[in-house]
Write an enzyme that holds these catalytic residues in place. Sequence first.
Site, PDB file in Angstrom:
ATOM      1  CD  GLU A  22     -24.265 -29.753  -2.748  1.00 59.57           C
ATOM      2  OE1 GLU A  22     -23.571 -29.761  -1.715  1.00 59.57           O
ATOM      3  OE2 GLU A  22     -24.475 -30.772  -3.423  1.00 59.57           O
ATOM      4  CD  GLU A  28     -21.911 -31.825  -6.555  1.00 60.64           C
ATOM      5  OE1 GLU A  28     -22.132 -32.547  -5.562  1.00 60.64           O
ATOM      6  OE2 GLU A  28     -21.371 -30.703  -6.486  1.00 60.64           O
TER       7      GLU A  28
HETATM    8  O1  IFM Z   1     -18.308 -33.602  -2.052  1.00 60.69           O
HETATM    9  C1  IFM Z   1     -19.563 -33.008  -2.040  1.00 60.69           C
HETATM   10  C2  IFM Z   1     -19.584 -31.780  -2.922  1.00 60.69           C
HETATM   11  O2  IFM Z   1     -18.624 -30.862  -2.560  1.00 60.69           O
HETATM   12  C3  IFM Z   1     -20.927 -31.110  -2.831  1.00 60.69           C
HETATM   13  N1  IFM Z   1     -21.985 -32.033  -3.098  1.00 60.69           N
HETATM   14  C4  IFM Z   1     -21.978 -33.290  -2.388  1.00 60.69           C
HETATM   15  C5  IFM Z   1     -20.620 -33.959  -2.526  1.00 60.69           C
HETATM   16  C6  IFM Z   1     -20.615 -35.286  -1.755  1.00 60.69           C
HETATM   17  O3  IFM Z   1     -20.851 -35.066  -0.419  1.00 60.69           O
END
Ligand code: IFM
Length: 465
Positions: free
Chosen positions: A163, A353
């Site tokens: 990210e 994710e």
């Molecule tokens: O916890 C975060 C992660 O570190 C990066 N993506 C989103 C998740 C939830 O906010």
Amino acid sequence: MAFPENFVWGAATSAYQIEGAANEEGRGESVWDMFCRQPGRVHEGCTGRTACDHYHRYKHDVSIMHSLGIPAYRFSVSWPRVLPAGTGGVNAPGLAFYDRLVDELLTAGIQPWVTLFHWDFPYALYCRGGWLNRESVEWFSDYAQVVVRALSDRVTHWLTFNEPQCFVGFGHLSGVHAPGVRHGLREALLAAHHVLLAHGRSVQAIRANAVRSPCVGWAPVGAVSAPVDPAEPADVEAARHASFALRPLEGPSDNALFNTTWWADPVVFGRYPEDGLKRFGDAVPDATADDMKTIAQPLDFYGVNIYSSSVIGARAQDGHPVTALKWPVTPQCLYWGPRFLFERYGLPLVITENGMSGIDWVSLDGKVHDPQRIDFIARHLNELRRCIADGVDVRGYFHWSLLDNFEWAEGYKERFGLIHVDFATQKRTLKDSAYWFAEVIKTNGKLPADHVWPRRGNGEDKHVI
Ligand code: IFM
């Protein structure tokens, strides 16, 4: 219908969010250690100093994954644990931790997916200009080389950055994440350019140094949109357009870099998107043709973190459910997101994710009942399965997260885990969703169209491990 054969099921975490042991065995500081020290930055002044104490409890955590039959685990390596000053001398005990973790995973039959950078930038390098210093490109690729040389005799799956939209945009523009700086657009775009170069150089470093043939990707935010009415071609077109456009800024903590194309167009096509070049104007850094060539390294997969989407169309949408963190619950994001990304970039996708923050606690019966998370996953997987059936090449799904953990500026108030963590005692309690996800894995996602509640009563119903 099940998911494709060889579909990868997994769970994900990141170093600073779970490891703890912040001052142990030679680990250097990261910008998150610095940020957490600053009053008012993180909810209730929480820090990642102890987090889930995974550094000491990794064997136990791996054994839980094993008991759930989780086949793949995505974790990140802490750069300052491996190189305390960010460059130069390797901290042998720090690197040895990942060595042990990889061995433990492989012994348990779990495939490691290693993310090189999940936001914990070395503090020492921040003091040397951080991502604004062009040397950061070489700092990062040197670090990548160290990790790849140490682990690639066993690790085959690599991700460069998690990210970048967040750690650059929130960290250097809106300032709500570490290092917490509110630069102007010019500096933020320069940092972004260096991160993109570092991505490209680290892909080269992985391919040049890997012992076993590597499978390389990244894990940007999937800032996608979905149509209000999928049967309405104008809505679909509007959603497609919005998925690849720069977003309007809506609030003070918004960041102009929270979009897909400013990052992914250079990585896949080797050029910045026209609308961004126009909007950012003379704040855009000078980028040579060589730079763009370096950035656009061939990738084996496009990992993407998708939690939600905006929903776009002629008819306004009247409200929607939200998670504890007030993120809209829009399961169709796992249909339209991968579909649009595949159309544009043509790479195999992995959902690196997806998950939700819930109001989870240990009930009087000693269990953690999180029906909403089960429903959330079921709805999202139904959409993902539909997306695959319509021809989109999606190779895996990693749930965020394995454990409740340090949720950055939100501290410990947000619980994303399949496993509940009591942060005072470090006791792990499997949530209902963990047992349910185990069933998903066992059946390769052969869910009925509606959701499935956890099956119980087979004597294996031990919530506390
Ligand atoms: O916890 C975060 C992660 O570190 C990066 N993506 C989103 C998740 C939830 O906010």
